[in-house]
Design an enzyme around this catalytic site. Structure first.
Site, PDB file in Angstrom:
ATOM      1  N   GLY A   1       0.801  -1.226   0.000  1.00  0.00           N
ATOM      2  CA  GLY A   1       0.000   0.000   0.000  1.00  0.00           C
ATOM      3  C   GLY A   1       0.829   1.269   0.000  1.00  0.00           C
ATOM      4  N   GLU A   2       2.035   1.207  -0.600  1.00  0.00           N
ATOM      5  CA  GLU A   2       2.906   2.392  -0.562  1.00  0.00           C
ATOM      6  C   GLU A   2       2.300   3.565  -1.322  1.00  0.00           C
ATOM      7  OE1 GLU A   2       7.548   3.768  -1.231  1.00  0.00           O
ATOM      8  OE2 GLU A   2       7.017   1.639  -1.273  1.00  0.00           O
ATOM      9  N   ARG A   3       1.588   3.303  -2.426  1.00  0.00           N
ATOM     10  CA  ARG A   3       0.950   4.386  -3.176  1.00  0.00           C
ATOM     11  C   ARG A   3      -0.084   5.098  -2.295  1.00  0.00           C
ATOM     12  NH1 ARG A   3      -2.274   3.471  -6.862  1.00  0.00           N
ATOM     13  NH2 ARG A   3      -2.032   5.327  -8.146  1.00  0.00           N
TER      14      ARG A   3
END
Length: 301
Positions: free
Chosen positions: A95-97
């Site tokens: 979930g880095e975005r």
């Protein structure tokens, strides 16, 4: 709406539990671990560090800004996934975005699924979840598969089971890593497709690979045209013909004017020779000590 508020309140309540030093949860066996692990909890963004195992390395700025706009209007709809690494400290698994976009918006907290995992489990979870959920480019996917094999010591068959893909699919991605780095970059940047790369990989000579790559770009060749070009190259090799895309020769012709100019300058018959590897030498003859001194004086001037 009431259910959503209740769920959000529950997440905030569990967040307070994680900040209690007297009841720090370090393993799945600890008290209240069942209330935390696998649940959605609002975490302080500052308490989350980026996962060093993250396979994604390219983030499209325009796409990130669009996601930030969506989050500003609707909030973070899909929670990120983190693992607990210390008291009130977490490491991103996937979930880095969403995390980056949340920071752009200026959010203080973000909803997150909590996991307790060791480094190997974290790497596996990060790679698998990112492969399945995000638009990684083909080279990033190939690198992720390769890391699962190298760092977790999985076979292609085991990787296939983990990510739910056919073993042949895994093999096709990993073969892309045999391409010249210039071509891998071209795939990542979208200059050519994975289909082009799969065609080029059948050529072992990296110099020929790059020449085919440049030809694809210059002439806007389709995948089918690229496959035909590679096939023709392979047939030329079998019949001992000169391939359509030969290696560039390193040797070159020295213009006669160069030899003449050197000769006129030194007042002698100068000889210039070039070898097959492109290197060469210039020979200037002299006939006496006085003649040598004359040449040296010319160079000094």
């Amino acid at each position: 709406m009431a259910k959503a508020l209740k769920k959000q309140a529950l997440g905030r309540g569990l967040s307070a539990l994680l900040k209690d030093p007297d009841n720090d949860i370090k393993s799945i066996e600890d008290n209240n671990a069942d209330k935390v692990v696998g649940n959605i909890i609002e975490l302080d963004i500052d308490s989350i560090e980026i996962n060093p195992f993250q396979p994604r390395t390219n983030f499209n700025e325009e796409s990130l800004n669009e996601l930030a706009t969506s989050i500003r209007e609707l909030g973070v709809i899909q929670p990120i996934t983190v693992r607990k690494i210390d008291f009130n400290k977490f490491q991103l698994i996937s979930g880095e975005r969403r995390l980056r976009a949340s920071k752009l918006v200026g959010l203080d907290t973000v909803p997150a699924f909590i996991r307790i995992a060791n480094d190997n489990e974290s790497l596996t979870m990060a790679l698998v979840e990112n492969i399945q959920r995000h638009d990684l480019d083909p080279i990033e996917i190939a690198l992720s598969y390769q890391r699962l094999m190298d760092e977790i010591d999985l076979t292609q068959e085991q990787v296939s089971d983990r990510v739910g893909k056919k073993r042949s699919t895994i093999a096709n991605y990993i073969r892309l890593l045999r391409l010249d780095p210039i071509i891998q970059t071209g795939i990542r940047d979208g200059f050519i497709s994975m289909g082009h790369g799969r065609a080029i990989i059948n050529v072992e000579d990296l110099d020929i690979q790059t020449e085919i790559y440049h030809k694809i770009i210059l002439e806007s060749l389709s995948v089918r045209e690229t496959e035909a070009l590679v096939k023709q190259y392979q047939e030329d090799l079998k019949t001992s013909k000169i391939p359509e895309l030969p290696k560039k020769a390193k040797t070159f012709e020295v213009p006669a004017t160069y030899t003449k100019s050197f000769g006129e300058f030194f007042g002698a018959k100068v000889d210039i020779k070039v070898s097959a590897n492109g290197k060469g030498k210039i020979s200037i003859p002299f006939h006496s000590e006085e003649d040598l001194n004359r040449l040296i004086k010319l160079l000094d001037n």
